[in-house]
Design a protein around this motif. Structure first.
Motif: not given
Lengths: 181, 315
Positions: B237-238, B243-245
């Motif tokens: 999830q890090l 990659h997905y702000p």
């Protein structure tokens, strides 16, 4: 091709999986539910088709066989009860045995690095596996930022655990090597 | 109750909080775990993807140890170990030639009769009433998305006897300890499993899909019973955050950690501090005196006319 003849491929495949690829009637239900379908160049049912048509090289060099995550969604949904996950395992095993150049070297190197630790110590040794994988793949920088926190959480041990019955494990690995000759 | 215990490699490393929480919970439930002597790796994904004989013989060594220790039941909490152990056992039962080969390699006779169980099955065996009796903490303020992944419910017929597409045995356990669960679509979708290192991008995309669906259905936490699912959903999830702000982090707990929380077991002992995605907001929510948040009533979408469907316009 290490003493193996192409014409033996199908026979060997049937021997490993105890099922005939002709069982598949190409409905594509497996590919509809395949989690890695979007990342693979050929959907899984096409790999079965290659084998049905005798295009063994195409099957063994397909990146799909290495992208298969072994989730068994295909197997559990197949109307023909064809165990596609088992089929993928066997095609991969034969590709290694035939010495076919892997279309997905990184995945193969990962599995080799993992198994090397089991062969040496009897249990998974994550740090050794990561070092071994990085040396093989030359992918030195991936996940280095995770290393400090993983150590401090105590999730990565420095030393491997050695299983006492290692001889038994070595014997199993030796047999697996024999099968591939 | 005495039970054979096969922790598997992950529970001594990346999934140590699975191991510690499980031991705490079983101690509270008076279940004695007898670890297999000198157990070895089941071979996990890497064995079955490269060698048939490895995939049967490596787990078989452990099955023989269990029999030698006089155990009739063996708990394999890791879903991957569980799946490999039951698959090996099944193959030894059905494939005479393979059985003879393995017996030859391990210099021992393979016997039947060992029952291999996973975490869900052991809770069912102990009895959901017993879990209910031990409940001390109200966990009804949080909503859990039960994630089974692949290997708890597959291979079909020999794994957990539950619906392969839409299982609900984990939900029953959580409801028995007073927890709330959400109905969602990705309960048995694959997280990418062993691709975590060689194909992190694939794992990231698959996990993003799973997490998004859980959150869309109102989950505050994802509950798992597999170290591989956990490491992909928690640690990876890090990568997703990077990659997905817009990504809103969600903690991922092992089922044994949630059961332990309901029993009032110390958070540290349950290993709730070693997650990559902080469990703090979740623990605060459990402790908060605020009333459970009202579920927003969704206004049903207007029916879509056939014309729109034909044109491919989203409703």
């Amino acid at each position: 091709m290490k003493n193996l003849k192409a014409k033996d491929f199908k026979q060997k495949l049937i021997a490993i999986t105890s099922q005939d690829p002709a069982q598949c009637y190409q409905c594509g239900k497996c590919s509809a539910g395949c989690p890695v379908r979007d990342f693979a160049e050929a959907p899984p049912n096409r790999v079965v088709r290659y084998v049905q048509l005798g295009l063994y090289d195409k099957a063994m060099t397909s990146p799909t066989i290495w992208l298969c995550a072994g989730c068994q969604t295909c197997t559990s949904r197949c109307p023909q009860e064809f165990d596609l996950a088992k089929f993928m395992d066997a095609v991969r095993e034969l590709a290694i045995a035939y010495g076919v150049k892997s279309a997905d070297k990184k995945t193969q190197e990962f599995h080799e690095a993992f198994l090397k630790q089991i062969e040496n110590f009897g249990r998974a040794y994550e740090l050794g596996m990561l070092i071994d994988y990085k040396l093989k793949s030359k992918d030195f920088f991936q996940d280095v930022d995770l290393a400090p926190s993983t150590f401090s959480k105590g999730k990565l041990s420095l030393l491997p655990h050695n299983v006492k019955g290692k001889q038994q494990i070595k014997k199993i690995f030796k047999e697996s090597g024999e099968v591939k000759k | 109750m005495k039970l054979g215990y096969y922790p598997g490699c992950s529970l001594n490393g990346t999934a140590k909080e699975f191991n510690s929480s499980l031991k705490e919970v079983f101690a509270a439930l008076n279940v004695d775990l007898e670890e297999l002597n000198d157990w070895s790796c089941c071979g996990a994904t890497s064995a079955h993807v490269t060698s048939h004989i490895l995939s049967v013989a490596l787990p078989a060594r452990n099955l023989l140890i269990a029999k030698k220790q006089g155990l009739n039941e063996l708990l394999a909490p890791c879903a991957a170990c569980y799946s490999r152990l039951v698959s090996s056992q099944q193959e030894l039962k059905l494939d005479e030639k393979m059985r003879m080969k393995v017996e030859d390699l391990l210099e021992e006779k393979v016997t039947n009769g060992l029952q291999i169980i996973n975490l869900i099955q052991i809770f069912q065996k102990i009895g959901l009433d017993k879990l209910k009796e031990k409940k001390q903490v109200d966990i009804s303020k949080i909503k859990a998305a039960c994630y089974y992944g692949c290997l708890l419910v597959r291979p079909v017929d020999i794994a957990l006897p539950d619906d392969m597409e839409s299982p609900d045995s984990m939900e029953a356990i959580i409801k028995s300890i007073g927890g709330k669960t959400v109905d969602w679509n990705f309960k048995t979708e694959c997280c990418g499993a062993a691709h975590s290192i060689a194909h992190t991008d694939i794992v990231e995309k698959l996990c993003k899909g799973i997490i998004d669906n859980a959150q869309k259905h109102g989950a505050d936490v994802i509950i798992v019973a597999c170290p591989m699912c956990h490491s992909n959903l928690d640690m990876r999830q890090l990568n997703i955050i990077k990659h997905y702000p817009d990504h809103k982090p969600i903690p991922v707990l092992y089922l044994s950690q949630l059961v332990g929380l309901s029993m009032g077991i110390d958070e540290k002992k349950l290993g709730l501090g070693v997650h990559y995605i902080s469990t703090k907001p979740l623990l605060e929510k459990i402790k908060s005196d605020a009333l459970p948040t009202e579920v927003k009533k969704e206004v049903p979408a207007p029916p879509v006319s056939n014309d729109k469907i034909k044109k491919g316009v989203e409703a």
